[in-house]
Design an enzyme around this catalytic site. Structure first.
Site: not given
Length: 382
Positions: A119, A125, A149-150, A269, A327, A330, A354, A358
């Site tokens: 990169s 990308s 970003w290596i 439930q 979630q 909590g 990698e 997208e």
């Protein structure tokens, strides 16, 4: 087609052993390390345990089992192993005898740290847009430009570097090179990222390389990069599955004990059905990862599509599972040091590196239409 929906008892036992090693031996080393820096004691332990050597003797499915099992017990150990493999696999697959003899035993032993330098600031990308210049200087090249970003930069001992040897040629003008970290003109700096991985920037100021540093052929480095990513993409999915399973197991334990509204959470439930959905998605992702890895090991032609599908589904699923687990736990899950707080920071990056989600969708669609065109052509020829 060989079924990949079940592991044999020996593989199951080995995965359990790796989980235990990750939790008992590797996690303490990870916790003692400095966030954002290469953890050499952790890398050395992976070598001592024989896990790094398996990177060069096993197939894609074995790699996936290692990454999933390590991720469940210690994400830092998983990442350290994966980065060694990513950086060193091009040497293993495309290097000269001299390159392999110099570096692979050191990587396998955990004494040398490898890195995959693809990169750039303006080419993430879109890897074919690489701009790091390899300017010809007689029989050698001078590398000038920046990688960003290596992973393992700037603390690695050597880098698999992808540079532009033919301007304007797109993917056809990229060459792969093995560049030791001590080459004059090569400098770097760490980047402070969301997840605690060692990630940095590399600057090349006339770094000299020769034909002895080539990995593969001149102008064919994009193939080196893509074959490496096809191997590792399913295992990125395995990393994600390991995190999802850890989050799911923590959620099962929590909702079975946590009292609320006159009972325990699992008796609601809405909670029980959500947990059921999380478990189903995790298992579906796991099976797709195993299928992609087995297809790679068999040498099937549809590996790019399968690998992209595995990475896409597994990383997106892991994000959903970890988020839902937070979630259901909590506020306690947001506290520093909680497993889910750690996983919440870890789980985001695999959807980008990698090949972002997208990009995986683009690969899948391209491969599907290619398969359609081939099938229609064959039918027309009959």
């Amino acid at each position: 087609m060989v079924p990949e929906f079940a592991l044999d008892p020996k593989s199951v036992q080995w995965c359990e052993e790796v989980r235990a090693l990750a939790a008992d031996r590797l996690r303490p080393l990870a916790e003692a390390g400095e966030p954002g820096a290469v953890n050499r004691p952790l890398v050395a332990a992976l070598g001592e345990l024989g896990l790094l050597a398996r990177l060069f003797t096993s197939g894609s499915l074995d790699l996936c089992l290692m990454r999933e099992s390590l991720a469940y017990g210690c994400t830092e150990a998983e990442t350290a192993l994966a980065l060694q493999g990513l950086g060193a696999h091009p040497v293993h697959a495309h290097g000269t005898e001299a390159q392999r003899a110099r570096w692979l035993p050191e990587v396998a032993a955990g004494r040398a740290v490898a890195a995959f330098a693809l990169s750039e600031p303006d080419a993430g990308s879109d890897a074919a847009a690489l701009a790091l210049e390899a300017r010809a200087d007689g029989d050698e090249w001078l590398l000038t430009g920046t990688k960003c970003w290596i992973s393992n930069a700037p603390g690695a001992d050597f880098y698999t570097v992808f540079a532009r040897t033919t301007p304007g040629a797109g993917a056809r003008g990229v060459t792969a090179l093995l560049v030791p970290a001590d080459r004059p003109g090569l400098t770097g700096s760490p980047l402070d990222m969301l997840s605690p991985h060692p990630i940095g920037r590399l600057d090349f100021d006339g770094v000299r390389v020769s034909r002895a540093d080539l990995l593969g052929q001149v102008d064919q480095g994009f193939r080196v990069a893509m074959t490496t990513l096809n191997l590792f993409r399913p295992s990125v999915g395995a990393f994600a599955v390991g995190m999802a399973q850890a989050a799911l197991d923590a959620t099962l334990a929590h909702t079975a004990e946590r009292r609320a509204f006159g009972g325990v959470l699992k008796d609601l439930q809405a909670v029980a059905h959500q947990v059921a959905d999380l478990a189903t998605r995790t298992e579906a992702a796991r099976l797709l990862v195993y299928a992609a890895a087995a297809a790679y090991d068999r040498g099937e032609p549809d590996v790019p599509r399968r690998a992209a599908m595995a990475k896409l589904l597994a990383t997106e699923t892991a994000q959903q599972v970890v988020d839902a687990a937070v979630q259901l736990h909590g506020a306690r899950a947001l506290q520093r040091g909680h497993l889910l707080e750690h996983l919440y920071r870890e789980v985001r990056a695999p959807r980008i590196y990698e090949g972002a989600t997208e990009v995986q969708r683009e690969i899948i669609a391209k491969e599907l239409y290619k398969e359609l065109h081939t099938r229609l052509s064959e039918e027309a020829a009959r």
